[in-house]
Design a protein around this motif. Sequence first.
Motif, short mmCIF file in Angstrom:
data_model
loop_
_atom_site.label_atom_id
_atom_site.label_comp_id
_atom_site.label_asym_id
_atom_site.label_seq_id
_atom_site.Cartn_x
_atom_site.Cartn_y
_atom_site.Cartn_z
N SER A 1 0.85 -1.20 0.00
CA SER A 1 0.00 0.00 0.00
C SER A 1 0.89 1.25 0.00
O SER A 1 1.89 1.30 0.70
CB SER A 1 -0.90 -0.02 1.24
N ARG A 2 0.51 2.24 -0.81
CA ARG A 2 1.29 3.49 -0.83
C ARG A 2 0.33 4.66 -0.98
O ARG A 2 -0.74 4.53 -1.58
CB ARG A 2 2.33 3.48 -1.94
N GLU B 1 4.26 8.83 -12.49
CA GLU B 1 3.93 10.25 -12.55
C GLU B 1 2.58 10.43 -13.24
O GLU B 1 2.50 10.77 -14.42
CB GLU B 1 5.02 11.02 -13.31
N VAL B 2 1.52 10.20 -12.48
CA VAL B 2 0.16 10.35 -13.01
C VAL B 2 -0.65 11.18 -12.02
O VAL B 2 -0.23 11.42 -10.89
CB VAL B 2 -0.51 8.98 -13.24
N ASN B 3 -1.82 11.60 -12.44
CA ASN B 3 -2.69 12.38 -11.57
C ASN B 3 -3.10 11.59 -10.34
O ASN B 3 -3.32 10.37 -10.42
CB ASN B 3 -3.95 12.82 -12.33
N LYS B 4 -3.21 12.26 -9.23
CA LYS B 4 -3.52 11.61 -7.97
C LYS B 4 -4.99 11.22 -7.90
O LYS B 4 -5.87 11.96 -8.35
CB LYS B 4 -3.16 12.55 -6.81
N MET B 5 -5.26 10.06 -7.33
CA MET B 5 -6.64 9.63 -7.08
C MET B 5 -7.00 9.95 -5.65
O MET B 5 -6.18 9.77 -4.74
CB MET B 5 -6.79 8.13 -7.33
N ILE B 6 -8.20 10.46 -5.41
CA ILE B 6 -8.65 10.83 -4.07
C ILE B 6 -10.04 10.25 -3.82
O ILE B 6 -10.77 9.91 -4.75
CB ILE B 6 -8.67 12.36 -3.88
N TYR B 7 -10.38 10.13 -2.54
CA TYR B 7 -11.72 9.70 -2.17
C TYR B 7 -12.72 10.81 -2.47
O TYR B 7 -12.39 12.00 -2.46
CB TYR B 7 -11.79 9.36 -0.68
N GLY B 8 -13.97 10.41 -2.66
CA GLY B 8 -15.03 11.40 -2.75
C GLY B 8 -15.31 12.03 -1.40
O GLY B 8 -14.67 11.70 -0.39
N ASN B 9 -16.27 12.90 -1.35
CA ASN B 9 -16.59 13.66 -0.14
C ASN B 9 -17.33 12.77 0.87
O ASN B 9 -18.21 12.01 0.49
CB ASN B 9 -17.48 14.85 -0.49
N ASP C 1 -4.93 3.13 -2.82
CA ASP C 1 -3.58 2.95 -2.28
C ASP C 1 -2.90 1.68 -2.77
O ASP C 1 -1.68 1.63 -2.87
CB ASP C 1 -3.63 2.94 -0.74
N VAL C 2 -3.69 0.65 -3.08
CA VAL C 2 -3.09 -0.60 -3.55
C VAL C 2 -3.23 -0.73 -5.06
O VAL C 2 -2.25 -1.01 -5.77
CB VAL C 2 -3.73 -1.82 -2.86
N VAL C 3 -4.44 -0.54 -5.58
CA VAL C 3 -4.68 -0.78 -7.01
C VAL C 3 -4.13 0.36 -7.86
O VAL C 3 -3.26 0.15 -8.71
CB VAL C 3 -6.19 -0.97 -7.27
N TYR C 4 -4.63 1.57 -7.65
CA TYR C 4 -4.28 2.69 -8.53
C TYR C 4 -2.85 3.17 -8.33
O TYR C 4 -2.10 3.35 -9.28
CB TYR C 4 -5.26 3.85 -8.31
N ASN C 5 -2.47 3.37 -7.08
CA ASN C 5 -1.16 3.96 -6.82
C ASN C 5 0.00 3.04 -7.21
O ASN C 5 1.14 3.49 -7.34
CB ASN C 5 -1.02 4.36 -5.35
N ASN C 6 -0.27 1.75 -7.37
CA ASN C 6 0.78 0.81 -7.77
C ASN C 6 0.67 0.36 -9.22
O ASN C 6 1.54 -0.36 -9.71
CB ASN C 6 0.73 -0.44 -6.88
#
Length: 917
Positions: free
Chosen positions: A636-637, A643-651, A822-827
């Motif tokens: 997990s990271r 170097e791609v756009n960051k993924m964030i949680y919704g509100n 943190d596991v799927v997208y960021n890696n």
Amino acid sequence: MINNEHKQSIKQFIEYWKDRGSERAESQKFWLNLLGDVLGVANPTEYISFEDPVMMNNTGFIDGYIDSTKVLIEQKGKNKNLRDGIRQSDGSLLSPFQQAKRYVVDLPRSKHPRFIITCNFKEFLIYDMEKPQGEPQSVLLENLEKELYRLQFLVDSENEHIKKETEVSIKSGELVGNLYNLLINQYKDPTNPKTLESLNMFCVRIVFCLYAEDAGIFGKHGKFHDYLASFHIKDTRKAMIDLFRILDQRPEERDPYEDDILASFPYVNGGLFADENIEIPHLTEDIVNLILRNASEDFDWSEISPTIFGAVFESTLNPETRHAGGMHYTSIQNIHKVIDNLFLNDLKAEFNTILETKVEKTKNLKLRNFQEKLASLTFLDPACGSGNFLTETYLSLRKLENEILLALSHGQTMLDLEGVIQVKIHQFYGIEINDFATIVAKTALWIAESQMMKQTEEIVHMNLNFLPLKSYANIVCANALDTPWEDIVPKHKLNYIMGNPPFLGFTYMDIKQKENMLKIFPKTKNLDFVCAWYKKANDLIKGSRIECGFVSTNSITQGETVSSFWKFLDFKINFAYKTFNWTSEVSQKAAVHCVIIGFADFNRVEKFLYFSDDNFVKCKNINPYLIDGENIIIESRNKPLYEVNKMIYGNKPADGGNLIIENDDYEDFIKREPNAIKFIRPLLGATEYINNKKRWCLWLKDAKPNELTKLPLVLDRVKKCKESRLSSIAAGIRKFSETPTLFAQITQPDYVDFIIIPRVSSERRKYIPIGFLDSNFIVSDAVQIVPNATIYDFGILTSNVHMAWVKITCGRLKSDYRYSKDVVYNNFPWCSPTDIQKAKIEQTAQAILDARAMYPGSSLADLYNELTMPKELRKAHQDNDRAVMSAYGFTTKMTESECVAELMKMYKEKVENNVVK
């Protein structure tokens, strides 16, 4: 085993069809030949139907359909590639499998196939519709002689013997349940634990007596029935007490003046009737009638499966499982998924090899040595429950031993019977925390021993003495996580560890269980309870040849659990089953999603990964994600590796529902508070986004205090939001009571479009439905978003390459994808496309959005249903998949597993090069 005549039939079939294959002229002859001459169907023309019409836009025709086993066949000519798209009359490009699935939509549900086969005379591709996105099993015509078993499902709907045993065992459980319910009302204090222990033991003894009279153990059939029927109702309690006493007395210890009927009962031993202090209540007429009529006269206990019966019996009488409802058992077929691959297949193969020995004397010597080998094996189930794994293993070894005896006797009477049976229940060890389950496990093994002895008697043509039972102390009542397993069975003596340890998430464990977990996994939480059995086994088998096989929740091979759990293990995986439904409920038919992992401290020469019983691949290495690849762990990271756009949680609202306006309330709310409309925005979570459902929220981020004071309905909701947060047990939520006009956490981008990805999505979809939204839409934390994402990003994320990565690395909610940033997208390893490749992906990605736009009234759930997906959208995705695979340097012939293995290599190289710190 296939006999020589059958082998010849298969060879003739292969030889005849190796150069033939006209789709129109020869398809029906091919299948009739296969079913009749090769698979042994008596009347193949009645067994399979051809050219059944299906009403679609135009009438279509199913090439072949087998109703009894629910198999749909799509036949192509010998020169057709079964994996390639074929142009249809409507212009669409569909593979034979996709073509077959189109027929399914218009079939009645009762005709929906369990399997779809596509065939071109040279190859069969078999698709399991329980896993419509799984890889097909391939069987080549040229390999049919050795791989015919893979086509056995065409004619075997279910093993009838097992089916009958199962039905009888479940019926026996119902009888025991009814008996239990009548008896408990006769006890003076039915809530007392000691009373319940007595009641359980009383039921066990009655069941053994019912079985013993049907199986001939008591000598005369119906002996227990006749004994009990000879007493008046008021005397039956004493009659039971006297019988239990006599069954525990050796003949020489009995009163010489004992009643003749009692004295005729044999000495049982084994400890089953040893405790004279169990509480036995008075029996009513209803109880006695149930025993004599329903349980004795109308039921044959000798036909039960001790494997299933033990579990059903324990489940019926165990207060915890009775409270949960339904009867629990592990099917015999599922047990064999473990034990066959762990040891039984190898033993059967060894036996078959011995039978091929030409010299009789040498063969007999090998058979006797092989029998001694079976008798030397030792097994441990460290969470044995009612002993179903141990019982089924014992039965399997004894059946194999009986085949040895049959081969040695040549059907003649064996004169030397000393030591004729060498496989004993003393080879089987178990640990179980529930004391009653241990009693049931021992009883199930005794019943199994009795049944197998009967079969042996038929082989040796002699009567063998089953009684007295041997005392059996190898199944112990203990906490397997507190108890050193070597205290139960010495390590040097042990060959196999197996079983189905309990599945329980950390949140649902009691204090003792959590303490056990923290001792085994220091400073680590949120691991499933089953993980502890893996760690204990891992430590025990060091430096040994012990092999293990466990059933587990599939969570231990997915998502963040892999990195937090597998760092404690260093064993080698030698075989595994990927996720499947492990049915364990009789009445409720509930299922959990499981994997099976076979492991040891050494590597087997051949490793196998199973997608189903008959669909498997040989692997060089099986890693913790259960794919053929290096032992790479995805950590997990908190930011992307590339170097791609960051993924964030919704509100995150955390508002008690007070800032959210359901669609049913929307019209009324704006009618009563029209000036609030400027602060109301559409709200999308995963459900709303995928299913086109409307929901709204109060978005008061820019609202001024003087505006709010003029909106009483809004203020009332804000007040309730504050109260809800103040009453929360979570300190992190209570602090947001200071800002009750706002969502607890706000991540919403302003004036920027973003990609939306549902956090949970059905596994039955080939692609997770993702898309673009503008910032006017407020998204909840049920989704994740990528602000400033491009059409190229969309093309990559909606591709089959990304989906292959998702399936392996994401967690699961039941079986649904649980997407983790943190596991799927960021890696996720991103490719480095050329300008031409990037432009092509942008083009194909836009085509996907254009294809969706052609169906404005359809939800994403409609569009991505495999049965209703429009041909334009499917083609757009296929084109995008090819473009993305090309950019990665992948070929379209690569399997999904091969694709993931390459992605993991990219991930490993990126991490090792420390490109991102």
